[in-house]
Design an enzyme around this catalytic site. Structure first.
Site, mmCIF file in Angstrom:
data_model
loop_
_atom_site.group_PDB
_atom_site.id
_atom_site.type_symbol
_atom_site.label_atom_id
_atom_site.label_comp_id
_atom_site.label_asym_id
_atom_site.label_seq_id
_atom_site.Cartn_x
_atom_site.Cartn_y
_atom_site.Cartn_z
ATOM 1 N N THR A 173 10.208 2.457 3.081
ATOM 2 C CA THR A 173 9.318 1.571 2.248
ATOM 3 C C THR A 173 7.320 2.646 3.388
ATOM 4 O OG1 THR A 173 10.632 -0.230 3.689
ATOM 5 C CG2 THR A 173 7.793 -0.642 3.438
ATOM 6 N N ARG A 201 17.561 -10.282 -1.883
ATOM 7 C CA ARG A 201 16.962 -9.916 -0.882
ATOM 8 C C ARG A 201 15.712 -9.904 -0.882
ATOM 9 N NH1 ARG A 201 14.964 -5.813 1.726
ATOM 10 N NH2 ARG A 201 15.611 -6.154 4.183
ATOM 11 N N VAL A 202 14.862 -10.537 0.158
ATOM 12 C CA VAL A 202 13.761 -10.472 -0.222
ATOM 13 C C VAL A 202 13.817 -9.563 1.613
ATOM 14 C CG1 VAL A 202 11.290 -11.170 0.603
ATOM 15 C CG2 VAL A 202 12.209 -12.085 -2.146
ATOM 16 N N GLY A 203 12.592 -8.426 2.277
ATOM 17 C CA GLY A 203 12.677 -7.832 3.255
ATOM 18 C C GLY A 203 10.795 -8.692 3.851
ATOM 19 N N ASP A 204 11.050 -7.421 4.898
ATOM 20 C CA ASP A 204 9.883 -7.836 5.545
ATOM 21 C C ASP A 204 8.597 -7.863 4.856
ATOM 22 O OD1 ASP A 204 10.746 -5.185 6.019
ATOM 23 O OD2 ASP A 204 9.071 -5.034 7.315
ATOM 24 N N THR A 224 7.678 -0.086 8.577
ATOM 25 C CA THR A 224 8.736 -0.357 8.058
ATOM 26 C C THR A 224 10.230 0.309 9.141
ATOM 27 O OG1 THR A 224 9.889 2.140 7.036
ATOM 28 C CG2 THR A 224 8.058 2.481 8.656
ATOM 29 N N GLY A 225 11.443 -0.520 8.146
ATOM 30 C CA GLY A 225 12.349 -0.561 9.247
ATOM 31 C C GLY A 225 13.536 -1.805 8.360
ATOM 32 N N GLY A 227 13.972 -5.010 7.368
ATOM 33 C CA GLY A 227 13.651 -5.890 7.549
ATOM 34 C C GLY A 227 13.819 -7.395 8.104
HETATM 35 N N1 GLY Z 1 11.658 -2.546 5.768
HETATM 36 C C1 GLY Z 1 11.500 -2.581 4.158
HETATM 37 C C2 GLY Z 1 12.966 -3.896 3.947
HETATM 38 O O1 GLY Z 1 13.057 -4.490 4.737
HETATM 39 O O2 GLY Z 1 12.801 -4.596 2.791
#
Ligand code: GLY
Length: 304
Positions: A173, A201-204, A224-225, A227
């Site tokens: 990220t 899929r949507v992350g953080d 970053t990681g 999500g």
């Molecule tokens: N941190 C990025 C994601 O999980 O999409």
């Protein structure tokens, strides 16, 4: 501060590759310094730095985005202004070279905070943002990475070896946070997500309070990681709350946030944090995080 992803980062064991990552971050930090010296705001600075990170194929955002299970790029991004908590976010978008710039337009030109998929693309058209061909995003390296992930996924199911899988994951990220001389904080986070993620899929990263947060009264955070771990712990807002409720500085709040992430969900990743007084801090639970900072206008530092 900027970051370019967290994880095992075994792909940067090679010295030449490591230097490329660090030099890229150094150049972007220097660019951010110049913007501020010319009177740019924290918000302008994080947008510009995040755009440059999106333009570098080394990083998992913009042109370097990883591929989902269907071999397609679906990107998420968000930007937040600590002056008034205004925010803009986009999720599951394709064919946009700089998702962070579209997020900024959502902030400034729409009455909403988040737009996704087709609606976000329609808004991009409305704003005159050009569509970028798929070929811009599809690198040989990303196609090979997807094949490897898909092979390992099958192996993981056969052996249920979740530990091995987690170490292999690339939690890329990008993020940029800044405090300007007026004391305004801003944060920007952008990503292609996780290799081989499910379509949709949507992350953080585009979720205010999870992957991004900025409040002039507390701090700016970019994460970053993995999500899902950050969404369940609302990690960026949690760190801000540590500052607000316990009067912690950046270092103390980052440690408290990372401890919480690890204790509650064994979360995988890292954060960069600048507090309201301009102190910089970072924390991580993974082996490494590519990141760098300029604290109080001093020297530029980059590291894993
Ligand atoms: N941190 C990025 C994601 O999980 O999409």
């Amino acid at each position: 501060m900027v970051h370019g992803g967290a994880g095992a980062l075994d792909n940067v064991q090679n010295q030449a590759t490591a230097i490329r990552y660090l030099e890229s971050l150094r150049g972007i930090l220097e660019h951010g310094r110049k913007i501020m010296e010319l009177g740019g705001s924290a918000l302008q600075t994080v947008e510009a730095c995040a755009s440059l990170l999106e333009d570098d194929p080394l990083f998992n955002a913009g042109c370097g985005s990883v591929l989902n299970e269907n071999g397609r790029v679906e990107m998420d991004a968000a930007i937040m202004d600590g002056r008034d908590l205004s925010a803009g976010a986009v999720a599951a978008i394709e064919n946009i070279a700089n998702p962070i710039q579209l997020a900024r337009l959502v902030l400034s030109e729409s009455e909403h905070v988040m737009l996704i998929g087709d609606g976000a693309m329609k808004f991009a058209d409305h704003c005159g943002m050009p569509r970028t061909p798929v070929s811009y995003f599809l690198t040989e390296e990303r196609v090979e990475q997807l094949k490897q992930a898909q092979r390992k996924h099958k192996m993981m199911l056969d052996h249920d070896d979740t530990e091995a899988d987690s170490e292999d994951q690339k939690y890329g990220t990008i993020g940029a946070i800044a405090r300007d001389p007026e004391g305004n904080l801003a944060a920007a986070t952008s990503t292609g997500g996780i290799v081989n993620k499910r379509m949709g899929r949507v992350g953080d990263s585009p979720i205010v309070g999870s992957g991004v947060y900025a409040d002039n009264e507390t701090c700016a955070v970019s994460a970053t990681g993995y999500g899902e771990d950050f969404m369940r712990t609302v990690i960026a807002k949690t760190i801000s709350d540590f500052v607000y409720m316990k009067d912690l500085d950046a270092t103390q709040a980052t440690k408290a946030g990372i401890d919480y992430l690890a204790r509650k969900v064994r979360g995988r990743g890292g954060v960069i944090v600048i507090d309201k007084d301009g102190n910089c801090s970072s924390g991580l639970t993974t082996k490494k995080m590519i990141h760098g900072w300029i604290e109080h206008g001093g020297q530029t530092t980059v590291r894993f």
